[in-house]
Write an enzyme that holds these catalytic residues in place. Structure first.
Site, PDB file in Angstrom:
ATOM      1  N   ALA B 124       0.861  -1.240   0.116  1.00  0.00           N
ATOM      2  CA  ALA B 124       0.120   0.049   0.096  1.00  0.00           C
ATOM      3  C   ALA B 124       0.926   1.063  -0.007  1.00  0.00           C
ATOM      4  O   ALA B 124       1.317   1.568   1.009  1.00  0.00           O
ATOM      5  CB  ALA B 124      -0.942   0.057   1.113  1.00  0.00           C
ATOM      6  N   SER B 132       1.733   9.727  -8.232  1.00  0.00           N
ATOM      7  CA  SER B 132       2.995   9.745  -8.825  1.00  0.00           C
ATOM      8  C   SER B 132       3.842  10.290  -7.798  1.00  0.00           C
ATOM      9  O   SER B 132       5.072   9.812  -7.519  1.00  0.00           O
ATOM     10  CB  SER B 132       2.983  10.560  -9.890  1.00  0.00           C
ATOM     11  OG  SER B 132       2.137   9.998 -11.059  1.00  0.00           O
ATOM     12  N   GLU B 243       9.443  -4.402  -9.903  1.00  0.00           N
ATOM     13  CA  GLU B 243       8.196  -4.126 -10.209  1.00  0.00           C
ATOM     14  C   GLU B 243       7.992  -3.577 -11.607  1.00  0.00           C
ATOM     15  O   GLU B 243       7.057  -4.145 -12.377  1.00  0.00           O
ATOM     16  CB  GLU B 243       7.773  -3.070  -9.095  1.00  0.00           C
ATOM     17  CG  GLU B 243       6.102  -2.848  -9.481  1.00  0.00           C
ATOM     18  CD  GLU B 243       5.544  -1.966  -8.404  1.00  0.00           C
ATOM     19  OE1 GLU B 243       6.005  -1.873  -7.044  1.00  0.00           O
ATOM     20  OE2 GLU B 243       4.348  -1.549  -8.350  1.00  0.00           O
ATOM     21  N   ARG B 244       8.663  -2.759 -12.025  1.00  0.00           N
ATOM     22  CA  ARG B 244       8.528  -2.237 -13.413  1.00  0.00           C
ATOM     23  C   ARG B 244       8.641  -3.170 -14.491  1.00  0.00           C
ATOM     24  O   ARG B 244       8.211  -3.392 -15.474  1.00  0.00           O
ATOM     25  CB  ARG B 244       9.031  -1.025 -13.534  1.00  0.00           C
ATOM     26  CG  ARG B 244       8.525   0.213 -12.975  1.00  0.00           C
ATOM     27  CD  ARG B 244       9.226   1.432 -12.199  1.00  0.00           C
ATOM     28  NE  ARG B 244       8.188   2.019 -11.320  1.00  0.00           N
ATOM     29  CZ  ARG B 244       8.697   3.040 -10.651  1.00  0.00           C
ATOM     30  NH1 ARG B 244      10.033   3.454 -10.714  1.00  0.00           N
ATOM     31  NH2 ARG B 244       7.801   3.712 -10.079  1.00  0.00           N
ATOM     32  N   LEU B 338      -9.130  -6.030 -36.036  1.00  0.00           N
ATOM     33  CA  LEU B 338      -8.837  -7.155 -36.749  1.00  0.00           C
ATOM     34  C   LEU B 338      -9.927  -8.313 -36.523  1.00  0.00           C
ATOM     35  O   LEU B 338     -10.337  -8.835 -37.407  1.00  0.00           O
ATOM     36  CB  LEU B 338      -7.493  -7.887 -36.535  1.00  0.00           C
ATOM     37  CG  LEU B 338      -6.076  -7.204 -37.329  1.00  0.00           C
ATOM     38  CD1 LEU B 338      -5.048  -7.551 -36.408  1.00  0.00           C
ATOM     39  CD2 LEU B 338      -6.217  -7.350 -38.681  1.00  0.00           C
ATOM     40  N   THR B 366       3.123   5.751 -13.627  1.00  0.00           N
ATOM     41  CA  THR B 366       2.428   6.169 -15.022  1.00  0.00           C
ATOM     42  C   THR B 366       3.575   6.334 -15.828  1.00  0.00           C
ATOM     43  O   THR B 366       4.832   6.476 -15.498  1.00  0.00           O
ATOM     44  CB  THR B 366       1.923   7.585 -14.790  1.00  0.00           C
ATOM     45  OG1 THR B 366       2.670   8.534 -14.494  1.00  0.00           O
ATOM     46  CG2 THR B 366       0.556   7.601 -13.829  1.00  0.00           C
TER      47      THR B 366
END
Lengths: 380, 380
Positions: B124, B132, B243-244, B338, B366
């Protein structure tokens, strides 16, 4: 070349904006989007104020307005809420065909209740596979009338509509031998079922209509036997402009929300609207919305002036829907986590934009038609 | 030459994971989406088979495996049509805080449960006014004897309802420096004053129990603090790299899966009277999407290799996350186009995948923040 709206148009736009602002309740929007429900209460109020069927002749309950004025109303509604706006715009899907080609009795019967918010109309056109010719639903001439069999798979508001305009084959030799029939909802031999859960435009639920030996009298043909195919194509053109208007409204609404949020939201001790990347996104959004709006207005004017500009009409939907997608996509990004949450009230704009882009036909087919308009038919 | 050198053992592990997901996860995806949560028993089921926290050392019940195991589970999850069972969040994002920074006592207490799936974790950080800008969090942890007393609110917390153990970012109100005043605490679900307030409704990830959490005079022992006092912000910066990277893996894996699925659909389905593959612009659209996917895969595998060698990949992972997540959304959007007009019906998997893909460029920092970090570390 005059790009300004006249006073009447400005007044219409203002009235539509005020109505939408006052009546499109956020709770109602979320609930109807969640449940795939047509917003009946808002539609009724809109009709009381004359927003529905505004382009019908006054003798049939309308105000005799042009396509540009209709577009302004649709745009204003979709700006306030894409879901409600599209639902209201599609509440009389197919009415343009009756206005243009219906006889006096047909107009008298169908149009006033649509404008008064007493009845819904839909066009039953698309079938499994989406091919427009030949259609699989067939009406065989007999006594006491035509006998209709087959299934229309994608009918907007199909199960809710009081009147159904059916496009079907009436001759088997020529794939273009198609006719339009006006059918009442309670006619025996008509069965509706849900077309399923949709990604966006959820307030316009899609239904499947199955016709089983449904009998429709000869006098219910709209615009002459075997004459429907080109008429329907013309109708799809006017719809593309209306879709463009929905798209521009949706894009403008997304932009407005993104700007409001970015002015209010503070991070790193300042409003995020002061950050380079956000400013760049907003600039791109403004460019996209204003460019698309010009295309849609020009297309609408060309129709109103009786000189339909085919490429601009196609572009209305192509550019409009893509702009709606790009701008709503950026709005989601600017709102960040809130943008992805239902309560942020922009994620459904983004879903609606995608559904709009796929509505009637995907953009790549529209682009192909556009190329044909510009370079002519080319042998494969 | 393969960039990543998977061993026979990894390959067998992937096969076991895939079979498990095919049998125990994919068939329930729709049900979990409707329920908005994944049953805890599924996490336990995964744990029993050794599919959680593969990197945890053997002494705490793990298998002490390398990062390939994490890559494998994350990639295979992309084939399951659901997002609620977000194993990489638990195994590769949250639990590493415990493995790296918790005291021996805490490791012994919690890690075996994390591996077995009896303990589901969450982290958390985000608050309503601090997304951010992580340093601006307002949740406070006030020292009081051997305890700290926590007050505040967290939002957009994945696994928020299911979590048994939470890594909580909070600040010491007696320290002015926002960075040095931040700490991470382990908070057990059920602790008095820790309320799982509500599950949030969102555009996608509908089987994921993203939630809002409240803390009201929530008392936790001081020894639940991770690492040294005041080290919270630096621990986060340290672990956000992985994490990224997990987000990059998810993005590329989703794009690959969607493209495969769409190519299959384009061969099988017909629309407008032709197989989808024969419709205008289909083949090249697929080729263009495949180009992006392959570029993403190559870059990703290189990053994984560097990460496993212990190199700092902060620039690559930041700009990579921004590009790959947007690439995944572009691919999802192309794939929907498509699919033709069918794409926006939820019965086709593409609609859900499109909704799910959108969040990737928002969560875990972000893309605007990613670009900012890349610029900073590139010395711009």
């Amino acid at each position: 070349m005059d790009f300004s709206l006249n006073k009447e148009q400005v007044d219409i736009q203002k009235a539509a904006r005020e109505f939408a602002k006052g009546e499109f309740d956020p709770e109602l929007i979320l609930e109807h989007d969640r449940n795939q429900q047509f917003p009946r209460s808002v539609w009724k109020k809109a009709s009381e104020l004359g927003f529905m069927g505004a382009q019908y002749p006054p003798e049939f309950g309308g105000q005799g307005l042009g396509l540009l004025e209709s577009a302004l109303i649709i745009e204003a509604f979709c700006e306030q809420d894409s879901g409600v706006g599209m639902a209201l715009a599609l509440s009389d899907f197919g009415a343009d065909l009756i206005v243009a080609h219906g006889n006096h009795d047909q107009k008298k019967e169908v149009l006033p209740p649509l404008a008064q918010g007493k009845a819904l109309l839909t066009l039953a056109l698309f079938e499994e596979g989406y091919a427009l010719a030949p259609l699989k639903v067939f009406a065989k001439e007999g006594l006491p009338g035509y006998v209709v069999n087959g299934t229309k798979s994608f009918v907007p508001l199909g199960a809710l509509a009081d009147h159904i305009l059916l496009v079907c084959q009436t001759g088997s030799n020529d794939p273009l031998a198609q006719s339009l029939f006006l059918i009442k909802r309670e006619t025996p031999g008509l069965k509706c079922s849900s077309g399923g859960d949709k990604l966006g435009m959820r307030m316009v639920p899609i239904h499947r209509l199955a016709f089983d030996n449904l009998i429709v009298p000869k006098e219910n043909i709209v615009g002459g036997k075997g004459q429907a195919h080109t008429k329907v194509k013309g109708f799809l053109n006017s719809m593309r402009i209306k879709c463009g208007a929905m798209a521009v409204g949706l894009a403008q609404g997304s932009l407005t929300r993104a700007v409001e949020y970015s002015r209010r939201r503070e991070q790193f001790g300042r409003a995020i609207v002061s950050f380079d990347l956000i400013r760049n996104m907003i600039a791109d959004m403004v460019v996209a919305v204003e460019s698309a709006r010009l295309v849609v207005y020009k297309a609408a004017c060309s129709m109103d002036q009786g000189k339909p500009d085919a490429p601009f009409i196609l572009m209305s939907k192509v550019v409009g829907a893509r702009t709606a997608y790009d701008v709503a996509n950026r709005a989601v990004q600017i709102l960040g986590g809130y943008g992805y949450m239902t309560e942020g009230m922009v994620e459904h704009f983004f879903r609606d934009a995608k559904a709009l882009e796929l509505f009637m036909e995907p953009a790549r087919l529209e682009k192909d038609m556009l190329v044909e308009q510009v370079v002519g038919k080319v042998k494969e | 030459l393969e960039i990543l050198k998977y061993t026979e053992e990894h390959i067998r592990f992937r096969e076991r994971v895939r079979q498990f997901f095919q049998k125990e996860v994919s068939p329930y995806a729709d049900e979990w989406e409707r329920q908005g949560i994944v049953p805890k028993s599924v996490w336990k089921n995964m744990g029993e088979r050794g599919f959680l926290c593969m990197n945890v050392p053997k002494e705490y019940g793990g298998m002490g495996g390398d990062f390939f195991y994490s890559v494998i589970v994350t990639e295979e999850l992309a084939l399951t049509h659901q997002t609620g069972l977000v194993a990489p969040l638990h195994s590769d994002i949250v639990v590493p805080y415990i493995t790296s920074f918790a005291s021996e006592e805490m490791k012994k207490k919690y890690l075996p449960g994390c591996v077995s799936g009896e303990i589901i974790t969450a982290i958390a950080m985000t608050e309503p006014d601090a997304g951010s800008d992580l340093a601006s969090i307002r949740t406070v942890a006030l020292e009081d004897g051997d305890d700290v007393v926590v007050n505040g609110q967290k939002t957009f917390i994945s696994n928020g309802m299911n979590c048994d153990l939470l890594v909580l970012a909070a600040r010491d109100p007696s320290i002015d420096d926002a960075y040095r005043g931040m700490d991470l605490y382990l908070v057990e679900a059920g602790t008095k004053g820790f309320e799982k307030a509500k599950k949030l409704s969102k555009m996608g990830w509908q089987s994921q129990d993203t939630a809002e959490l409240y803390f009201h005079d929530c008392r936790i022992p001081k020894r639940n603090r991770l690492g040294v006092k005041g080290g919270g912000f630096y621990m986060l910066m340290d672990k956000l790299q992985q994490e990224r990277l997990m987000c990059c893996i998810i993005a590329v894996a989703i794009a690959e899966r969607l493209l495969d699925m769409t190519i299959r659909a384009c061969r099988e389905k017909t629309d407008y009277g032709k197989p989808l593959l024969k419709l205008p612009h289909s083949r090249f659209s697929i080729v263009e999407a495949a180009t992006e996917v392959k570029l993403g895969r190559t870059f990703l595998d290189k990053m994984i290799a560097d990460h496993m060698e212990g190199k700092s990949i902060v620039v690559d992972v930041s700009l990579g996350k921004a590009w790959m997540t947007e690439m995944a959304m572009r691919v999802a959007d192309r794939c929907m186009d498509l699919h033709g007009a069918y794409g926006c019906y939820e019965e086709y998997r593409i609609a859900r995948a499109w909704r799910d893909a959108r969040v990737l460029s928002i969560f875990a920092g972000t893309n605007e923040i990613m670009k900012g970090i890349a610029a900073k570390f590139m010395g711009l």
